[in-house]
Design an enzyme around this catalytic site. Structure first.
Site, PDB file in Angstrom:
ATOM      1  N   ASP A 183      34.752  34.371  43.859  1.00  0.00           N
ATOM      2  CA  ASP A 183      33.993  35.005  42.945  1.00  0.00           C
ATOM      3  C   ASP A 183      34.378  36.571  42.771  1.00  0.00           C
ATOM      4  OD1 ASP A 183      31.226  34.793  41.601  1.00  0.00           O
ATOM      5  OD2 ASP A 183      31.188  36.957  42.328  1.00  0.00           O
ATOM      6  N   ASN A 194      32.985  44.212  33.217  1.00  0.00           N
ATOM      7  CA  ASN A 194      32.952  44.027  31.756  1.00  0.00           C
ATOM      8  C   ASN A 194      32.271  45.371  30.900  1.00  0.00           C
ATOM      9  OD1 ASN A 194      34.134  41.936  30.797  1.00  0.00           O
ATOM     10  ND2 ASN A 194      32.391  40.486  31.370  1.00  0.00           N
ATOM     11  N   HIS A 248      34.505  43.197  26.972  1.00  0.00           N
ATOM     12  CA  HIS A 248      34.949  41.965  27.420  1.00  0.00           C
ATOM     13  C   HIS A 248      36.486  41.604  27.234  1.00  0.00           C
ATOM     14  CE1 HIS A 248      30.816  40.688  27.867  1.00  0.00           C
ATOM     15  NE2 HIS A 248      30.513  41.611  27.188  1.00  0.00           N
ATOM     16  N   ASP A 264      38.269  39.451  29.939  1.00  0.00           N
ATOM     17  CA  ASP A 264      39.026  38.359  29.838  1.00  0.00           C
ATOM     18  C   ASP A 264      40.369  38.347  30.394  1.00  0.00           C
ATOM     19  OD1 ASP A 264      36.911  37.271  28.677  1.00  0.00           O
ATOM     20  OD2 ASP A 264      37.732  37.203  26.813  1.00  0.00           O
ATOM     21  N   GLU A 309      32.829  34.203  36.230  1.00  0.00           N
ATOM     22  CA  GLU A 309      33.891  34.678  37.105  1.00  0.00           C
ATOM     23  C   GLU A 309      34.104  33.830  38.264  1.00  0.00           C
ATOM     24  OE1 GLU A 309      30.798  36.249  36.309  1.00  0.00           O
ATOM     25  OE2 GLU A 309      30.379  37.342  37.825  1.00  0.00           O
TER      26      GLU A 309
END
Lengths: 125, 238
Positions: B110, B118, B123, B127, B154
């Site tokens: 994780d 974010n 975003h 990414d 994630e």
């Protein structure tokens, strides 16, 4: 002689044979469940039309996808037309395909290879 | 036209008729046979062509089908396997481990404080961060048989067949180090000013009495423990 018009379905192409102009079009996809049932009236119409003393025929095939049985029927049609050209008829086949569709072009070339007298043109758009 | 091979059948019946007449010595017979032979040669040529055309279209369909299969298994953002493929592969590898009595390990990963990342950087940056981490996870896995997947947002999950706990720990340590070396700045992370990972590990030699969902839960529990223990670390389920 009457025109032959068959609407296209998911597995059969559109048939648009115009007896007045001599333009015969087969358009779409062809993988009928029963290829004989679908194409028998089509071939019968072609035979009748030719024997009715018509002058010039342009046969357009615009087929996106077809199965093996259909390819056999097409070769039967090409043979029939080829023979009629030998008998003095004026017949031209146009194999129409999207220029991006390499498979369709390649298939047209395969058909063309086995034809003797009939004019067979591959046209891309 | 009774069927698409009616002409071939016609040639055969003509040949059978000639044979039944038992007249094989005349010139006419010879001519008849030459004619029949030529007719059949033409039809055979047609048949060969038909198969050739069939092969061309089949090849195209096969290529399309292969591409679709690949698309259905891959996560677009990271290029890793998606959860759907993970489920298939996990089932396969679990059964194989039971059959061969070999160890199987799961590594659940994780990204720490990814929501904050974010929120801070947007975003698009988020990414990019996931893609970069996915690349490191893929590299750390080493063996081609290992299945590296994006499990959700994630969260990533690795299946390591025929891999015991020591080798799995080695991979987890290397992965933490690799992500540290990436040095992706994360100003809003409370534990480090760069992006870090929490990792949960479970390892087992399974048998029919163990449920594969429970084994997955073990990896999840280990991950939870890693998060509770300050993150940026790995924990082994015990």
């Amino acid at each position: 002689m009457e025109n032959l018009i068959i609407e296209k379905t998911k597995s059969t192409p559109e048939i648009n044979f115009n007896a007045d102009t001599g333009l015969l079009q087969i358009k779409g996809e062809s993988f009928p469940e029963n290829v004989v049932k679908f194409y028998t009236p089509v071939i019968d119409w072609i035979k009748d039309y030719i024997s009715s003393g018509t002058k010039e025929i342009t046969f357009e095939f615009e087929i996106i996808y077809f199965n093996s049985s259909t390819s056999k029927v097409f070769m039967t049609i090409f043979d029939l037309l080829d023979e009629e050209v030998g008998n003095g008829k004026s017949i031209k086949v146009k194999w129409l395909c999207d220029r991006e569709n390499e498979t369709a072009i390649e298939c047209g070339e395969e058909f063309k290879e086995d034809i003797n007298l009939l004019t067979f043109e591959i046209e891309t758009f | 036209m009774d069927n698409i091979f009616s002409k071939e059948e016609d040639v055969i019946s003509k040949a059978e008729k000639l044979i039944s007449l038992k007249q094989f010595k005349s010139i006419e017979d010879e001519a008849n046979y030459v004619k029949l032979l030529n007719e059949y040669k033409d039809l055979l040529k047609q048949m060969i062509k038909m198969v050739k055309i069939s092969d061309i279209t089949q090849l195209e369909l096969k290529t399309i089908s292969d591409n679709l299969e690949m698309i259905s298994q891959i996560d677009v953002l990271t290029g890793l396997y998606n959860r759907r493929y993970f489920n298939e592969a996990y089932d396969r590898e679990w059964k194989s481990a039971i059959r061969l009595k070999t160890p199987i390990s799961l590594v659940m990963i994780d990204v720490d404080y990814f929501k904050k990342y974010n929120d801070t950087y947007g975003h698009l940056k988020g990414d990019e961060c996931l893609a970069a981490i996915a690349k490191e996870i893929k590299q750390s896995s080493r063996r081609p048989r290992n299945v590296v997947s994006r499990f959700g947002g994630e969260e990533f999950l690795m299946i390591l067949p025929e891999t015991d706990i020591d080798s799995t720990v080695f991979i987890a340590k290397a992965l933490l180090k690799a992500v540290e070396n990436l040095n992706i700045v994360h100003e809003s992370s409370p534990i480090a000013k760069r992006v870090t990972l929490s990792i949960g590990i479970a390892s087992i030699i399974p048998n029919e009495n163990i449920n594969m969902d429970i084994f997955l839960k073990m990896a999840d529990d280990a991950l939870y423990e890693a998060k509770n223990d300050g993150r940026n670390c790995f924990k082994v389920y015990s």
